[in-house]
Design an enzyme around this catalytic site. Structure first.
Site, PDB file in Angstrom:
ATOM      1  N   ASP A  11     -18.275  12.416 -55.476  1.00  0.00           N
ATOM      2  CA  ASP A  11     -17.661  11.857 -54.280  1.00  0.00           C
ATOM      3  C   ASP A  11     -16.160  11.837 -54.502  1.00  0.00           C
ATOM      4  OD1 ASP A  11     -20.123  11.398 -53.102  1.00  0.00           O
ATOM      5  OD2 ASP A  11     -20.248   9.329 -53.787  1.00  0.00           O
ATOM      6  N   ASP A 130     -28.662  10.187 -44.911  1.00  0.00           N
ATOM      7  CA  ASP A 130     -28.668   8.889 -45.582  1.00  0.00           C
ATOM      8  C   ASP A 130     -29.594   7.971 -44.787  1.00  0.00           C
ATOM      9  OD1 ASP A 130     -26.643   9.859 -47.264  1.00  0.00           O
ATOM     10  OD2 ASP A 130     -25.079   9.208 -45.865  1.00  0.00           O
TER      11      ASP A 130
END
Length: 251
Positions: A11, A130
């Protein structure tokens, strides 16, 4: 038999690799180019870079990063975050990415999957999902897990596939960063409804968890971050363990 893939995830926020727990409390863990190069040398099959910077300046920084990563890596890597159009996908692919990952933008505008797939081919398109288990079902979230949507995991994954996604990346928000193991029952059920590869994300904490996600969850690939960033699991050691567990991996 197709080899199972190990995929470290990085990330990226303002050009730095970060990691959190349950999508919160981000901390810096290293330089994304050097981390990616290290993982490639250790035997990672692929890498995923996710741009979590929301600004235009963050987008420019990320594209510059992609170009630097492409010069250093000899394995495929996927880039995602902030892609809202086919032109946005083109920017990353032209910068050197092998695939692009779309998430919130695809939820807001599902036709985006069709457009990118038609323009470049489904093999370049990963749809990331997600989801969190609430009120008896897996509700899909957007905006880095911060916003509720009306979509449900299974129906959205199937629609994404039918629109042209070449792979589905499912992250269980309930498991993310907890190191308690992957959502294997859900993964097995989800994979049985799809014909494209399924990447599991969220919950890796031990080598046994990786074996479980391939045997019980029947995932095609496993993505993890902190166990690799913190040096808790070495990729070569992990692959040796998996091979000893009867799981086909690529050395």
């Amino acid at each position: 038999m197709v080899a199972k893939r190990i995929i470290p995830c990085l990330d990226v926020h303002d050009g730095k690799t970060v990691k959190g727990v349950n999508f919160l409390n981000l901390r810096e863990v290293g330089d994304p180019v050097q981390l990616g190069k290290k993982y490639a040398q250790q035997g990672a099959d692929e890498l995923v870079y996710l741009d979590i910077s929301a600004t235009q300046e963050g987008r420019k920084t990320f594209c510059d990063l992609v170009k630097r990563v492409a010069k250093e890596l000899n394995i495929p890597f996927t880039d995602g975050g902030g892609i809202f159009s086919a032109d946005g996908a083109a920017l990353l692919l032209e910068s050197g990415a092998d695939k692009i990952s779309i998430n919130s933008a695809a939820i807001a505008n599902p036709v985006l999957i069709d457009k990118i797939s038609a323009r470049y081919g489904s093999q370049f398109v990963v749809v990331a999902i997600d989801a969190k288990f609430e009120k008896g079902q897996w509700g899909v979230k957007s905006s880095g897990g911060k916003k509720d949507t009306t979509r449900e995991l299974f129906e959205w994954a199937y629609e994404a596939q039918e629109r042209g996604a070449g792979e589905i990346l499912f992250t269980s928000m309930d498991h993310d960063g907890t190191k308690s193991g992957f959502a294997n029952e859900t993964l097995e059920l989800l994979g049985s409804r799809l014909r494209v590869p399924l990447i599991a994300s969220g919950g890796a904490g031990s080598m046994e968890h990786f074996a479980d996600v391939f045997i019980k969850g029947r995932a095609d690939a496993a993505l993890a971050a902190s166990v690799f960033h913190n040096g808790e699991i070495g990729i070569q050691s992990l692959k040796s363990f998996l091979l000893g567990s009867g799981i086909v991996v690529r050395f």
